[in-house]
Design a protein around this motif. Structure first.
Motif, PDB file in Angstrom:
ATOM      1  N   ASP A  99      55.962  43.202  37.763  1.00 56.74           N
ATOM      2  CA  ASP A  99      56.034  42.937  38.948  1.00 56.74           C
ATOM      3  C   ASP A  99      56.267  41.637  39.464  1.00 56.74           C
ATOM      4  OD1 ASP A  99      54.465  43.115  41.563  1.00 56.74           O
ATOM      5  OD2 ASP A  99      53.845  44.537  41.018  1.00 56.74           O
ATOM      6  N   GLU A 100      57.321  41.291  40.855  1.00 59.68           N
ATOM      7  CA  GLU A 100      57.241  40.250  41.604  1.00 59.68           C
ATOM      8  C   GLU A 100      56.111  39.466  41.941  1.00 59.68           C
ATOM      9  OE1 GLU A 100      60.070  41.277  44.363  1.00 59.68           O
ATOM     10  OE2 GLU A 100      61.848  41.059  43.256  1.00 59.68           O
ATOM     11  N   ASN A 101      55.140  40.755  42.193  1.00 65.28           N
ATOM     12  CA  ASN A 101      54.387  39.869  43.047  1.00 65.28           C
ATOM     13  C   ASN A 101      53.025  39.705  41.814  1.00 65.28           C
ATOM     14  OD1 ASN A 101      55.132  39.559  45.678  1.00 65.28           O
ATOM     15  ND2 ASN A 101      54.941  41.541  46.089  1.00 65.28           N
ATOM     16  N   LEU A 102      52.678  39.430  41.241  1.00 60.98           N
ATOM     17  CA  LEU A 102      52.298  39.581  39.651  1.00 60.98           C
ATOM     18  C   LEU A 102      50.835  39.071  39.940  1.00 60.98           C
ATOM     19  CD1 LEU A 102      51.259  40.582  36.714  1.00 60.98           C
ATOM     20  CD2 LEU A 102      52.366  38.362  35.790  1.00 60.98           C
ATOM     21  N   LEU A 103      50.920  37.461  40.578  1.00 58.76           N
ATOM     22  CA  LEU A 103      50.447  36.508  40.346  1.00 58.76           C
ATOM     23  C   LEU A 103      48.800  36.697  41.468  1.00 58.76           C
ATOM     24  CD1 LEU A 103      52.081  32.908  40.444  1.00 58.76           C
ATOM     25  CD2 LEU A 103      50.701  34.310  38.185  1.00 58.76           C
ATOM     26  N   GLN A 104      50.321  37.404  42.562  1.00 56.83           N
ATOM     27  CA  GLN A 104      49.293  38.302  43.932  1.00 56.83           C
ATOM     28  C   GLN A 104      48.632  38.973  43.473  1.00 56.83           C
ATOM     29  OE1 GLN A 104      48.912  36.358  46.983  1.00 56.83           O
ATOM     30  NE2 GLN A 104      46.558  38.144  47.060  1.00 56.83           N
ATOM     31  N   LEU A 105      48.769  39.953  42.784  1.00 50.37           N
ATOM     32  CA  LEU A 105      48.109  41.005  42.127  1.00 50.37           C
ATOM     33  C   LEU A 105      46.504  40.583  41.470  1.00 50.37           C
ATOM     34  CD1 LEU A 105      50.512  43.719  41.003  1.00 50.37           C
ATOM     35  CD2 LEU A 105      49.160  43.813  42.843  1.00 50.37           C
ATOM     36  N   VAL A 106      47.136  39.432  40.174  1.00 49.63           N
ATOM     37  CA  VAL A 106      45.774  39.245  39.634  1.00 49.63           C
ATOM     38  C   VAL A 106      44.511  37.839  40.693  1.00 49.63           C
ATOM     39  CG1 VAL A 106      45.080  37.182  37.792  1.00 49.63           C
ATOM     40  CG2 VAL A 106      47.390  38.645  37.355  1.00 49.63           C
ATOM     41  N   ARG A 107      45.492  37.503  41.703  1.00 51.47           N
ATOM     42  CA  ARG A 107      44.591  37.025  42.375  1.00 51.47           C
ATOM     43  C   ARG A 107      43.601  38.014  42.775  1.00 51.47           C
ATOM     44  NH1 ARG A 107      41.502  32.828  42.669  1.00 51.47           N
ATOM     45  NH2 ARG A 107      39.786  33.925  43.342  1.00 51.47           N
ATOM     46  N   ASP A 108      43.978  38.603  43.414  1.00 47.61           N
ATOM     47  CA  ASP A 108      43.639  39.922  44.264  1.00 47.61           C
ATOM     48  C   ASP A 108      41.715  40.923  43.021  1.00 47.61           C
ATOM     49  OD1 ASP A 108      44.987  39.455  46.513  1.00 47.61           O
ATOM     50  OD2 ASP A 108      46.405  41.490  46.313  1.00 47.61           O
ATOM     51  N   TYR A 109      43.010  41.067  41.947  1.00 49.37           N
ATOM     52  CA  TYR A 109      41.547  41.348  41.352  1.00 49.37           C
ATOM     53  C   TYR A 109      40.560  40.393  41.058  1.00 49.37           C
ATOM     54  CZ  TYR A 109      39.705  44.052  36.924  1.00 49.37           C
ATOM     55  OH  TYR A 109      38.947  44.184  36.394  1.00 49.37           O
ATOM     56  N   MET A 110      40.984  38.919  40.627  1.00 49.45           N
ATOM     57  CA  MET A 110      39.578  37.868  40.199  1.00 49.45           C
ATOM     58  C   MET A 110      38.638  38.183  41.774  1.00 49.45           C
ATOM     59  SD  MET A 110      42.370  35.046  38.888  1.00 49.45           S
ATOM     60  CE  MET A 110      40.525  33.837  39.096  1.00 49.45           C
ATOM     61  N   ASP A 111      38.915  38.224  42.805  1.00 50.16           N
ATOM     62  CA  ASP A 111      38.730  38.571  44.333  1.00 50.16           C
ATOM     63  C   ASP A 111      37.132  39.392  44.274  1.00 50.16           C
ATOM     64  OD1 ASP A 111      39.914  35.839  44.811  1.00 50.16           O
ATOM     65  OD2 ASP A 111      41.259  36.987  46.332  1.00 50.16           O
ATOM     66  N   ALA A 112      38.692  41.130  44.219  1.00 50.68           N
ATOM     67  CA  ALA A 112      37.475  41.990  43.600  1.00 50.68           C
ATOM     68  C   ALA A 112      36.098  42.124  43.000  1.00 50.68           C
ATOM     69  CB  ALA A 112      38.602  43.204  43.755  1.00 50.68           C
ATOM     70  N   VAL A 113      36.345  40.870  41.410  1.00 46.98           N
ATOM     71  CA  VAL A 113      35.046  41.265  40.646  1.00 46.98           C
ATOM     72  C   VAL A 113      34.453  39.829  41.553  1.00 46.98           C
ATOM     73  CG1 VAL A 113      34.827  39.779  38.525  1.00 46.98           C
ATOM     74  CG2 VAL A 113      36.703  41.436  38.771  1.00 46.98           C
ATOM     75  N   LYS A 114      34.501  38.645  41.782  1.00 43.83           N
ATOM     76  CA  LYS A 114      34.380  38.310  42.143  1.00 43.83           C
ATOM     77  C   LYS A 114      32.889  38.454  43.473  1.00 43.83           C
ATOM     78  CE  LYS A 114      35.021  33.975  43.525  1.00 43.83           C
ATOM     79  NZ  LYS A 114      36.140  33.088  44.694  1.00 43.83           N
TER      80      LYS A 114
END
Length: 329
Positions: A99-114
């Motif tokens: 996915d081109e927006n892989l880093l953004q997806l990972v960052r969103d997942y980290m924010d959701a976990v937090k």
């Protein structure tokens, strides 16, 4: 015949009874340092002595350390809800690798976990931090005192919330992000190969240039070639996590200001220097326009064999760093 029987008896291995074997195992567990070895579940006596000395010197463990260790333990466990977040991330990462927006997806997942961690544990953790700092909600006193106390309490609570957010960010980064960090950085490198190649060519041409060539003012040029800032920036290659890389950049910037302040003070001690400088205070201050050419010079000097800071590092940090921390730092 007697001699042959004695020799045969000596060659024959002795039978170890279950009781003697159990006693030997018990001795090894109780005294693992005997007989040239250590039991697998027993620490080295030397290590235990060091640990005891450190505990004696440090004293009690801070609330921040307790919270951080507890969060990491929950996220690394396979039996907790928090541990499932990490497992889900690791198991489903391959679906989004292209996915081109892989880093953004990972960052969103980290924010959701937090966010989930904050909703579940923030009250208890804030109480721990508040108790350690000695903050209470005592409302006794005059109105003016109450207003001052309210403002001070609000500022302290805001600072504690920021501290807790940083602790959770670090725990999530160390557990969830760590397992796939190399793959994500490799993707960033592959996406920026052409930019890195061009950067390497430019650095090779600039490496032998003087500070004046970069536009650094005469009064701001460093006699040590900014070696302190260069050293800080060279540590970037040893960093893995985005927060670590960002800390290196911040430390490098601090080193530039500190080195300049030190050299300007040494110059101001010389009476002949005051003849060339109208005001000593003017030489101490590095403006934004002055800072940029110094940073470029430091980057070039820190890139001995290859660029120390590339587009891959910038994409990596911008995509994965905490947005709040990214704005402030």
């Amino acid at each position: 015949k007697t001699k042959s029987r004695a020799a045969a008896a000596a060659k024959k291995p002795k039978h170890i009874s279950p009781q003697s074997h159990a006693q030997r195992q018990s001795m090894l567990l109780e005294y693992p340092h005997k007989n040239g070895g250590y039991a697998s579940n027993s620490p080295s006596p030397r290590f235990s002595a060091k640990t005891q000395k450190m505990n004696a010197l440090i004293g009690t463990v801070s609330a921040e350390d307790i919270i951080y260790k507890e969060l990491k333990a929950m996220l690394l466990s396979n039996e907790t809800v928090e541990g499932r977040y990490r497992n889900n991330f690791a198991n489903k990462f391959h679906k989004y690798i292209k996915d081109e927006n892989l880093l953004q997806l990972v960052r969103d997942y980290m924010d959701a976990v937090k966010s989930k961690l904050l909703n579940k544990h923030s009250v208890r953790y804030l109480d721990m931090l508040r108790n350690e700092c000695g903050i209470d909600n005592d409302d006794d006193g005059d109105d003016d005192d109450m207003k001052r106390d309210t403002h001070a309490l609000t500022a302290q609570l805001h600072e504690l919330n920021e501290t807790l957010d940083k602790i959770m960010e670090s725990a999530v980064e160390q557990t969830i992000l760590q397992c796939k960090i190399k793959q994500m950085y490799t993707l960033c490198m592959n996406q920026t190969q052409s930019e890195t190649r061009i950067l390497s060519l430019k650095i090779d041409k600039l490496r032998s240039r003087s500070q004046m060539f970069f536009g650094i003012k005469d009064e701001l040029q460093s006699t040590t070639n900014w070696n302190r800032a260069v050293y800080e920036l060279q540590l970037l290659k040893d960093c893995t996590l985005p927060s670590e890389k960002l800390s290196v950049l911040v430390n490098c910037a601090h080193a530039i200001y500190l080195s300049n302040a030190k050299e300007q003070k040494e110059k101001s001690a010389d009476n002949q220097y005051h003849k060339h400088v109208q005001s000593a205070n003017e030489a101490y201050f590095v403006t934004g326009d002055d800072f940029l050419p110094i940073v470029i010079y430091v980057v070039v000097q820190a890139s001995k064999t290859q660029p120390c800071l590339t587009d891959a590092d910038l994409h990596f940090m911008e995509g994965l760093i905490d947005p709040t921390q990214n704005r402030s730092e």
